[in-house]
Design a protein around this motif. Structure first.
Motif, PDB file in Angstrom:
ATOM      1  N   LEU A   2      40.926  43.045  45.984  1.00  0.00           N
ATOM      2  CA  LEU A   2      39.991  42.454  45.029  1.00  0.00           C
ATOM      3  C   LEU A   2      40.205  40.948  44.906  1.00  0.00           C
ATOM      4  O   LEU A   2      39.245  40.176  44.818  1.00  0.00           O
ATOM      5  CB  LEU A   2      40.153  43.127  43.664  1.00  0.00           C
ATOM      6  N   ARG A   3      41.450  40.514  44.912  1.00  0.00           N
ATOM      7  CA  ARG A   3      41.744  39.081  44.839  1.00  0.00           C
ATOM      8  C   ARG A   3      41.189  38.345  46.056  1.00  0.00           C
ATOM      9  O   ARG A   3      40.613  37.263  45.933  1.00  0.00           O
ATOM     10  CB  ARG A   3      43.253  38.869  44.737  1.00  0.00           C
ATOM     11  N   ARG A  41      37.778  48.652  35.890  1.00  0.00           N
ATOM     12  CA  ARG A  41      39.174  48.251  35.965  1.00  0.00           C
ATOM     13  C   ARG A  41      39.722  48.533  37.363  1.00  0.00           C
ATOM     14  O   ARG A  41      39.216  49.400  38.074  1.00  0.00           O
ATOM     15  CB  ARG A  41      40.011  49.018  34.941  1.00  0.00           C
ATOM     16  N   THR A  42      40.766  47.813  37.717  1.00  0.00           N
ATOM     17  CA  THR A  42      41.388  48.017  39.029  1.00  0.00           C
ATOM     18  C   THR A  42      41.827  49.461  39.206  1.00  0.00           C
ATOM     19  O   THR A  42      41.597  50.075  40.250  1.00  0.00           O
ATOM     20  CB  THR A  42      42.607  47.090  39.200  1.00  0.00           C
ATOM     21  N   TYR A  47      44.153  45.974  44.145  1.00  0.00           N
ATOM     22  CA  TYR A  47      44.151  44.688  43.438  1.00  0.00           C
ATOM     23  C   TYR A  47      44.247  43.529  44.419  1.00  0.00           C
ATOM     24  O   TYR A  47      43.555  42.507  44.256  1.00  0.00           O
ATOM     25  CB  TYR A  47      45.308  44.633  42.446  1.00  0.00           C
ATOM     26  N   ASN A  77      34.009  39.291  40.961  1.00  0.00           N
ATOM     27  CA  ASN A  77      34.550  38.431  39.911  1.00  0.00           C
ATOM     28  C   ASN A  77      35.209  39.311  38.857  1.00  0.00           C
ATOM     29  O   ASN A  77      34.811  40.463  38.657  1.00  0.00           O
ATOM     30  CB  ASN A  77      33.438  37.599  39.274  1.00  0.00           C
ATOM     31  N   CYS A  78      36.236  38.783  38.210  1.00  0.00           N
ATOM     32  CA  CYS A  78      36.952  39.544  37.186  1.00  0.00           C
ATOM     33  C   CYS A  78      36.786  38.865  35.834  1.00  0.00           C
ATOM     34  O   CYS A  78      37.041  37.667  35.692  1.00  0.00           O
ATOM     35  CB  CYS A  78      38.436  39.645  37.544  1.00  0.00           C
ATOM     36  N   TRP A 110      36.233  44.226  36.910  1.00  0.00           N
ATOM     37  CA  TRP A 110      35.686  43.661  38.143  1.00  0.00           C
ATOM     38  C   TRP A 110      34.210  44.020  38.292  1.00  0.00           C
ATOM     39  O   TRP A 110      33.798  45.137  37.978  1.00  0.00           O
ATOM     40  CB  TRP A 110      36.445  44.194  39.349  1.00  0.00           C
ATOM     41  N   ALA A 148      30.961  47.083  35.474  1.00  0.00           N
ATOM     42  CA  ALA A 148      32.271  46.500  35.738  1.00  0.00           C
ATOM     43  C   ALA A 148      33.346  47.570  35.582  1.00  0.00           C
ATOM     44  O   ALA A 148      33.237  48.458  34.733  1.00  0.00           O
ATOM     45  CB  ALA A 148      32.530  45.338  34.782  1.00  0.00           C
TER      46      ALA A 148
END
Length: 208
Positions: free
Chosen positions: A58-59, A39-40, A55, A68-69, A74, A37
């Motif tokens: 990613l959304r 980070r953005t 970001y 998924n976060c 992520w 996983a």
């Protein structure tokens, strides 16, 4: 392409892959290649795009069930993992970059330059020195200021023996200092890391 994908993956994966483009595929590749996983900001640094833009992608991908976060980190879900495997399979069949790289490697340049004076004057970090040295050696051998990469992690195969974290820190620093460029290549089928022309001129001036 769609028929081939349908034979090797589920219908859901085929549809998702058909709708994904550019940055979404880059994000999937980075997350799967890292195997953890992220980070953005770390994803953005690897890809070389603004954090806010990454970001937003990613959304969108989360709404499609691809990522998924959890607690700001992520990770990919099942469909994205299947897409990643398809991308890796396509890379094995892609001879375009290999052919271009072979053409570069058969060229020679008359002038040989080194980075000793630059190191003495600017005292770069060890990781920065590794990146610049690999690019200069490539330039001396081929006459080409840049190296084409199949993906953002292919740098290791070209003499830049650094961890992803160390490479990204060095790359960002060297970009900010106006020494290298980094990003998708013209036809979007490859990435390119290259020495900037101004920096090459400075290295040549050192030798006079």
């Amino acid at each position: 392409m769609q028929e081939k994908l349908a034979q090797t993956s589920s219908t859901t994966t085929t549809i998702a892959f058909g709708k994904l483009r550019g940055l979404s595929l880059d994000i999937i590749f980075v997350l799967c290649e890292e195997g953890k996983a992220m980070r953005t900001i770390d994803i953005a640094n690897v890809i070389g795009k603004p954090r806010k833009l990454v970001y937003e992608y990613l959304r969108r991908m989360a709404r499609k069930g691809l990522v998924n976060c959890e607690q700001g980190l992520w990770l990919t879900l099942g469909s994205a993992d299947k897409i990643f495997n398809l991308l890796k399979g396509q890379q094995k069949d892609n001879t375009k970059i290999t052919k271009r790289q072979h053409q570069d490697n058969t060229k020679t340049t008359v002038r040989q330059i080194n980075i000793d004076l630059w190191i003495n004057q600017y005292n770069p970090s060890e990781a920065e020195e590794v990146v610049v040295n690999a690019l200069v050696e490539h330039y001396n051998r081929t006459g080409q200021a840049g190296i084409l990469l199949q993906n953002p992690y292919d740098y290791y195969e070209h003499g830049i023996h650094l961890s992803p974290e160390d490479f990204n820190k060095a790359r960002i620093s060297l970009q900010n200092e106006g020494i290298i460029t980094w990003g998708k290549y013209k036809d979007k089928a490859a990435w390119k890391i290259a020495l900037k022309k101004d920096f090459l001129m400075r290295l040549k001036e050192f030798e006079k």
